[in-house]
Design a protein around this motif. Sequence first.
Motif, PDB file in Angstrom:
ATOM      1  N   LEU A 117       3.565  -9.112   7.613  1.00 32.50           N
ATOM      2  CA  LEU A 117       4.548  -9.146   6.531  1.00 32.50           C
ATOM      3  C   LEU A 117       5.649  -8.131   6.780  1.00 32.50           C
ATOM      4  O   LEU A 117       5.425  -7.094   7.410  1.00 32.50           O
ATOM      5  N   ARG A 118       6.827  -8.449   6.304  1.00 38.61           N
ATOM      6  CA  ARG A 118       7.998  -7.602   6.496  1.00 38.61           C
ATOM      7  C   ARG A 118       7.992  -6.446   5.500  1.00 38.61           C
ATOM      8  O   ARG A 118       7.689  -6.648   4.314  1.00 38.61           O
ATOM      9  N   GLU A 119       8.319  -5.254   5.941  1.00 39.41           N
ATOM     10  CA  GLU A 119       8.415  -4.113   5.033  1.00 39.41           C
ATOM     11  C   GLU A 119       9.449  -4.409   3.945  1.00 39.41           C
ATOM     12  O   GLU A 119      10.513  -4.968   4.227  1.00 39.41           O
ATOM     13  N   ASN A 120       9.121  -4.057   2.722  1.00 32.86           N
ATOM     14  CA  ASN A 120       9.971  -4.286   1.543  1.00 32.86           C
ATOM     15  C   ASN A 120      10.089  -5.748   1.139  1.00 32.86           C
ATOM     16  O   ASN A 120      10.843  -6.086   0.222  1.00 32.86           O
ATOM     17  N   GLN A 121       9.352  -6.634   1.806  1.00 29.07           N
ATOM     18  CA  GLN A 121       9.327  -8.043   1.393  1.00 29.07           C
ATOM     19  C   GLN A 121       8.792  -8.126  -0.033  1.00 29.07           C
ATOM     20  O   GLN A 121       7.830  -7.444  -0.388  1.00 29.07           O
ATOM     21  N   THR A 122       9.427  -8.926  -0.864  1.00 26.98           N
ATOM     22  CA  THR A 122       8.999  -9.052  -2.259  1.00 26.98           C
ATOM     23  C   THR A 122       7.934 -10.135  -2.396  1.00 26.98           C
ATOM     24  O   THR A 122       8.129 -11.273  -1.980  1.00 26.98           O
ATOM     25  N   CYS A 123       6.805  -9.749  -2.957  1.00 20.72           N
ATOM     26  CA  CYS A 123       5.700 -10.671  -3.216  1.00 20.72           C
ATOM     27  C   CYS A 123       5.305 -10.503  -4.684  1.00 20.72           C
ATOM     28  O   CYS A 123       5.955  -9.759  -5.421  1.00 20.72           O
TER      29      CYS A 123
ATOM     30  N   ILE B 194       6.130  -5.044  -0.141  1.00 22.57           N
ATOM     31  CA  ILE B 194       5.223  -4.715   0.966  1.00 22.57           C
ATOM     32  C   ILE B 194       5.563  -3.332   1.519  1.00 22.57           C
ATOM     33  O   ILE B 194       6.737  -2.994   1.709  1.00 22.57           O
ATOM     34  N   ILE B 195       4.535  -2.532   1.769  1.00 24.78           N
ATOM     35  CA  ILE B 195       4.695  -1.171   2.293  1.00 24.78           C
ATOM     36  C   ILE B 195       4.196  -1.139   3.733  1.00 24.78           C
ATOM     37  O   ILE B 195       3.121  -1.662   4.048  1.00 24.78           O
ATOM     38  N   ASN B 196       4.985  -0.542   4.598  1.00 24.86           N
ATOM     39  CA  ASN B 196       4.646  -0.403   6.010  1.00 24.86           C
ATOM     40  C   ASN B 196       3.241   0.188   6.171  1.00 24.86           C
ATOM     41  O   ASN B 196       2.881   1.155   5.522  1.00 24.86           O
ATOM     42  N   SER B 197       2.426  -0.408   7.064  1.00 21.09           N
ATOM     43  CA  SER B 197       1.015  -0.014   7.171  1.00 21.09           C
ATOM     44  C   SER B 197       0.837   1.427   7.638  1.00 21.09           C
ATOM     45  O   SER B 197      -0.063   2.128   7.176  1.00 21.09           O
ATOM     46  N   SER B 198       1.699   1.915   8.531  1.00 23.31           N
ATOM     47  CA  SER B 198       1.538   3.301   8.985  1.00 23.31           C
ATOM     48  C   SER B 198       1.923   4.273   7.863  1.00 23.31           C
ATOM     49  O   SER B 198       1.279   5.319   7.678  1.00 23.31           O
TER      50      SER B 198
ATOM     51  N   ASN C 286      -7.837  -4.220   8.335  1.00 24.68           N
ATOM     52  CA  ASN C 286      -7.550  -5.553   7.778  1.00 24.68           C
ATOM     53  C   ASN C 286      -7.081  -5.525   6.327  1.00 24.68           C
ATOM     54  O   ASN C 286      -7.556  -6.289   5.499  1.00 24.68           O
ATOM     55  N   VAL C 287      -6.152  -4.603   6.037  1.00 21.53           N
ATOM     56  CA  VAL C 287      -5.623  -4.534   4.674  1.00 21.53           C
ATOM     57  C   VAL C 287      -4.095  -4.630   4.683  1.00 21.53           C
ATOM     58  O   VAL C 287      -3.447  -4.431   5.706  1.00 21.53           O
ATOM     59  N   ILE C 288      -3.557  -4.947   3.512  1.00 23.15           N
ATOM     60  CA  ILE C 288      -2.118  -4.983   3.258  1.00 23.15           C
ATOM     61  C   ILE C 288      -1.841  -4.024   2.111  1.00 23.15           C
ATOM     62  O   ILE C 288      -2.611  -3.955   1.149  1.00 23.15           O
ATOM     63  N   CYS C 289      -0.746  -3.272   2.204  1.00 25.17           N
ATOM     64  CA  CYS C 289      -0.359  -2.373   1.112  1.00 25.17           C
ATOM     65  C   CYS C 289       0.895  -2.916   0.434  1.00 25.17           C
ATOM     66  O   CYS C 289       1.839  -3.334   1.104  1.00 25.17           O
ATOM     67  N   ALA C 290       0.894  -2.905  -0.885  1.00 24.44           N
ATOM     68  CA  ALA C 290       2.060  -3.379  -1.640  1.00 24.44           C
ATOM     69  C   ALA C 290       2.032  -2.814  -3.047  1.00 24.44           C
ATOM     70  O   ALA C 290       1.005  -2.864  -3.724  1.00 24.44           O
TER      71      ALA C 290
ATOM     72  N   GLY D 110      -9.084   6.141  -7.233  1.00 25.96           N
ATOM     73  CA  GLY D 110      -9.884   6.691  -8.319  1.00 25.96           C
ATOM     74  C   GLY D 110      -9.986   5.805  -9.544  1.00 25.96           C
ATOM     75  O   GLY D 110     -10.056   6.294 -10.659  1.00 25.96           O
ATOM     76  N   PHE D 111      -9.986   4.459  -9.324  1.00 20.94           N
ATOM     77  CA  PHE D 111     -10.073   3.519 -10.446  1.00 20.94           C
ATOM     78  C   PHE D 111      -8.988   3.780 -11.476  1.00 20.94           C
ATOM     79  O   PHE D 111      -9.163   3.558 -12.654  1.00 20.94           O
ATOM     80  N   SER D 112      -7.849   4.297 -11.005  1.00 25.85           N
ATOM     81  CA  SER D 112      -6.755   4.628 -11.909  1.00 25.85           C
ATOM     82  C   SER D 112      -5.499   3.880 -11.492  1.00 25.85           C
ATOM     83  O   SER D 112      -5.233   3.721 -10.314  1.00 25.85           O
ATOM     84  N   CYS D 113      -4.728   3.405 -12.484  1.00 26.05           N
ATOM     85  CA  CYS D 113      -3.444   2.801 -12.140  1.00 26.05           C
ATOM     86  C   CYS D 113      -2.339   3.625 -12.766  1.00 26.05           C
ATOM     87  O   CYS D 113      -1.447   3.116 -13.428  1.00 26.05           O
ATOM     88  N   HIS D 114      -2.427   4.932 -12.549  1.00 27.80           N
ATOM     89  CA  HIS D 114      -1.380   5.840 -13.005  1.00 27.80           C
ATOM     90  C   HIS D 114      -0.317   5.873 -11.917  1.00 27.80           C
ATOM     91  O   HIS D 114      -0.502   6.475 -10.870  1.00 27.80           O
ATOM     92  N   TYR D 115       0.796   5.189 -12.163  1.00 30.57           N
ATOM     93  CA  TYR D 115       1.835   5.081 -11.133  1.00 30.57           C
ATOM     94  C   TYR D 115       2.980   6.037 -11.416  1.00 30.57           C
ATOM     95  O   TYR D 115       3.235   6.369 -12.558  1.00 30.57           O
ATOM     96  N   PRO D 116       3.783   6.433 -10.380  1.00 30.44           N
ATOM     97  CA  PRO D 116       3.551   6.129  -8.959  1.00 30.44           C
ATOM     98  C   PRO D 116       2.508   7.053  -8.344  1.00 30.44           C
ATOM     99  O   PRO D 116       2.505   8.250  -8.599  1.00 30.44           O
ATOM    100  N   ASP D 117       1.628   6.479  -7.556  1.00 33.02           N
ATOM    101  CA  ASP D 117       0.530   7.256  -6.975  1.00 33.02           C
ATOM    102  C   ASP D 117       0.487   6.980  -5.474  1.00 33.02           C
ATOM    103  O   ASP D 117       1.373   7.387  -4.742  1.00 33.02           O
ATOM    104  N   VAL D 118      -0.541   6.296  -5.024  1.00 39.53           N
ATOM    105  CA  VAL D 118      -0.589   5.864  -3.625  1.00 39.53           C
ATOM    106  C   VAL D 118      -0.510   4.333  -3.620  1.00 39.53           C
ATOM    107  O   VAL D 118      -0.782   3.691  -4.638  1.00 39.53           O
ATOM    108  N   PRO D 119      -0.140   3.726  -2.510  1.00 41.67           N
ATOM    109  CA  PRO D 119       0.017   2.272  -2.491  1.00 41.67           C
ATOM    110  C   PRO D 119      -1.261   1.527  -2.882  1.00 41.67           C
ATOM    111  O   PRO D 119      -2.372   1.967  -2.602  1.00 41.67           O
ATOM    112  N   ASN D 120      -1.069   0.384  -3.545  1.00 45.54           N
ATOM    113  CA  ASN D 120      -2.177  -0.529  -3.842  1.00 45.54           C
ATOM    114  C   ASN D 120      -2.627  -1.205  -2.548  1.00 45.54           C
ATOM    115  O   ASN D 120      -1.803  -1.494  -1.669  1.00 45.54           O
ATOM    116  N   VAL D 121      -3.918  -1.482  -2.456  1.00 43.62           N
ATOM    117  CA  VAL D 121      -4.486  -2.028  -1.218  1.00 43.62           C
ATOM    118  C   VAL D 121      -5.101  -3.407  -1.464  1.00 43.62           C
ATOM    119  O   VAL D 121      -5.857  -3.606  -2.422  1.00 43.62           O
ATOM    120  N   TYR D 122      -4.773  -4.321  -0.575  1.00 43.75           N
ATOM    121  CA  TYR D 122      -5.256  -5.704  -0.626  1.00 43.75           C
ATOM    122  C   TYR D 122      -5.971  -6.052   0.673  1.00 43.75           C
ATOM    123  O   TYR D 122      -5.594  -5.565   1.745  1.00 43.75           O
TER     124      TYR D 122
END
Length: 218
Positions: free
Chosen positions: A101-107, A132-136, A149-153, A186-198
Amino acid sequence: MLYMVSVQKNGHHECGGFLINVYFVVTAAHCGGDDLKYVLLGNPNLKSSKMKKIRVNSTCKPKDYVDVGNGNDIMLLQLSEKVPLNNTVNKIPLPTYEITLRENQTCSVAGWGKVDENSSSVDDLRVVNVSIINSSDCNKKWEGYLPPNVICAGGYGTNKGFCQGDSGGPLVCNGRAVGVVSFNRGFSCHYPDVPNVYTNISKYLQWINKILNEKKCV
């Protein structure tokens, strides 16, 4: 989003999921196992009398799934009956090959989970656009704790992302389900935090197609 499914446990919404075949739903492996008895589909409101309830026959997880932190957080639910496709229920296509996936691609991501960490799950399906957030970059934000084998977005540098109760739902890019909601911090969705993982669905196509073809767990 006619493909969206509520995965039910003890008569309540446990996780999201999505229909990929008239007999199979994809969700996250951490959502449960034999305790997942039913799915609801056919309406964006969980309380609607138009929701169709179908029993789960079996749950299929990758053999090397241990827990969320080690990855392979994907599961197929085999349904007890064929789902009739119509103007309220339809399946969503998966990638046909391994994708980048392309970085910054909207999904987009959808679910019936909490809208923030202090709320409860909702009855009406919610959807939000995520980038989409760059994997590195994602790996750095997670300080090297990401499984393969994950995607961050979403979820980082924005107030948009998924929350508890959204697990198992699809990350949709260009009309295809490319990811499965797996975890945040940490089972928390207090944003902005770290990227969500799929979970990256394209890494599991061979396993998925084998199950669909044989109509049983492999």
